[in-house]
Design a protein around this motif. Structure first.
Motif, PDB file in Angstrom:
ATOM      1  N   LEU A 197       0.819  -1.213   0.000  1.00 17.28           N
ATOM      2  CA  LEU A 197       0.000   0.000   0.000  1.00 17.28           C
ATOM      3  C   LEU A 197       0.853   1.263   0.000  1.00 17.28           C
ATOM      4  N   ARG A 198       1.960   1.250   0.721  1.00 16.22           N
ATOM      5  CA  ARG A 198       2.855   2.419   0.715  1.00 16.22           C
ATOM      6  C   ARG A 198       3.462   2.624  -0.667  1.00 16.22           C
ATOM      7  N   LEU A 199       3.853   1.542  -1.320  1.00 16.24           N
ATOM      8  CA  LEU A 199       4.385   1.662  -2.679  1.00 16.24           C
ATOM      9  C   LEU A 199       3.321   2.196  -3.638  1.00 16.24           C
ATOM     10  N   PHE A 200       2.116   1.718  -3.484  1.00 14.62           N
ATOM     11  CA  PHE A 200       1.022   2.174  -4.334  1.00 14.62           C
ATOM     12  C   PHE A 200       0.767   3.662  -4.117  1.00 14.62           C
ATOM     13  N   ASN A 201       0.763   4.107  -2.877  1.00 15.19           N
ATOM     14  CA  ASN A 201       0.551   5.517  -2.560  1.00 15.19           C
ATOM     15  C   ASN A 201       1.679   6.386  -3.127  1.00 15.19           C
ATOM     16  N   ALA A 202       2.923   5.925  -3.005  1.00 17.20           N
ATOM     17  CA  ALA A 202       4.052   6.677  -3.558  1.00 17.20           C
ATOM     18  C   ALA A 202       3.953   6.754  -5.079  1.00 17.20           C
ATOM     19  N   SER A 203       3.492   5.682  -5.704  1.00 19.22           N
ATOM     20  CA  SER A 203       3.326   5.695  -7.158  1.00 19.22           C
ATOM     21  C   SER A 203       2.268   6.703  -7.588  1.00 19.22           C
ATOM     22  N   LEU A 204       1.171   6.777  -6.838  1.00 11.88           N
ATOM     23  CA  LEU A 204       0.137   7.757  -7.160  1.00 11.88           C
ATOM     24  C   LEU A 204       0.648   9.185  -6.986  1.00 11.88           C
TER      25      LEU A 204
ATOM     26  N   GLN B 206       0.934  11.978  -9.937  1.00 11.67           N
ATOM     27  CA  GLN B 206       0.321  13.302  -9.825  1.00 11.67           C
ATOM     28  C   GLN B 206       1.370  14.398 -10.026  1.00 11.67           C
ATOM     29  N   SER B 207       2.555  14.206  -9.464  1.00 12.79           N
ATOM     30  CA  SER B 207       3.624  15.186  -9.626  1.00 12.79           C
ATOM     31  C   SER B 207       4.053  15.289 -11.092  1.00 12.79           C
TER      32      SER B 207
ATOM     33  N   ASP C  52       5.044  28.854 -12.236  1.00 17.55           N
ATOM     34  CA  ASP C  52       5.121  28.456 -10.827  1.00 17.55           C
ATOM     35  C   ASP C  52       3.929  27.563 -10.489  1.00 17.55           C
ATOM     36  N   PHE C  53       4.199  26.509  -9.710  1.00 12.72           N
ATOM     37  CA  PHE C  53       3.139  25.592  -9.303  1.00 12.72           C
ATOM     38  C   PHE C  53       3.580  24.858  -8.045  1.00 12.72           C
ATOM     39  N   ASN C  54       2.647  24.206  -7.386  1.00 15.10           N
ATOM     40  CA  ASN C  54       2.947  23.362  -6.233  1.00 15.10           C
ATOM     41  C   ASN C  54       2.922  21.909  -6.678  1.00 15.10           C
ATOM     42  N   ASN C  55       3.952  21.146  -6.273  1.00 17.48           N
ATOM     43  CA  ASN C  55       3.978  19.737  -6.649  1.00 17.48           C
ATOM     44  C   ASN C  55       3.040  18.937  -5.753  1.00 17.48           C
ATOM     45  N   ALA C  56       3.066  17.615  -5.858  1.00 13.59           N
ATOM     46  CA  ALA C  56       2.137  16.754  -5.120  1.00 13.59           C
ATOM     47  C   ALA C  56       2.300  16.878  -3.612  1.00 13.59           C
TER      48      ALA C  56
END
Length: 154
Positions: A43-50, A54-55, A131-135
């Motif tokens: 689940l942590r890997l999946f969350n990091a991938s998302l 997004q970034s 300029d923008f904010n990343n994930a």
């Protein structure tokens, strides 16, 4: 006893409780803990991938905004010096058009000199900052620079 009677005899197949095979409660709990730890890691890997996806999406949109604003400015006839700003959803962009005054760009460096041209060329530097904010909410900037030539009307 015959072979048929031995196969049907319930006493012959019954095992004592002490020699019964199966999993103990400790073994089941250990297996459950191992599966839980593996599940959390997945689940942590999946969350990091998302988050990374997004970034990457935001970076791509920022680069696309910079390219489209540069294309818009260069398509305008006449090229207008100055600064233009705007917003596109969570993305803030700035376009700066300035005459390029570098000394290493001279008519001698081009195939035709300014005297040979019917209308001498003027070189402009076009700077796009987005300029923008990343994930993760950290402010990032995409900067693109291009140069554009126009006929000098002076």
């Amino acid at each position: 006893m015959s072979a048929v009677n031995a196969a049907n005899n319930p006493k012959r197949h019954a095992m004592p409780l002490s020699s019964a095979r199966g999993f103990t409660l400790i073994e089941i709990l250990v297996a459950f803990v191992i599966f839980a730890v593996l599940g959390v890691a997945v689940l942590r890997l999946f969350n990091a991938s998302l988050d990374n996806a997004q970034s990457a999406d935001v970076w791509s949109r920022a680069a696309l905004v910079a390219q489209s604003q540069i294309a818009r400015v260069t398509a305008e006839a006449p090229l207008i010096e100055g600064v233009t700003q705007g917003d596109d959803q969570e993305i803030h962009w700035t376009i700066e058009v300035t005459p390029d005054t570098r000394e290493d760009v001279t008519p001698k460096a081009t195939a035709l000199s300014s005297a040979e041209l019917k209308h001498p060329l003027k070189l402009y530097k076009i700077l796009a900052k987005v300029d923008f904010n990343n994930a993760w909410g950290i402010k990032k900037t995409v900067t693109m620079v291009t140069y554009h030539t126009v006929a000098d009307q002076t």
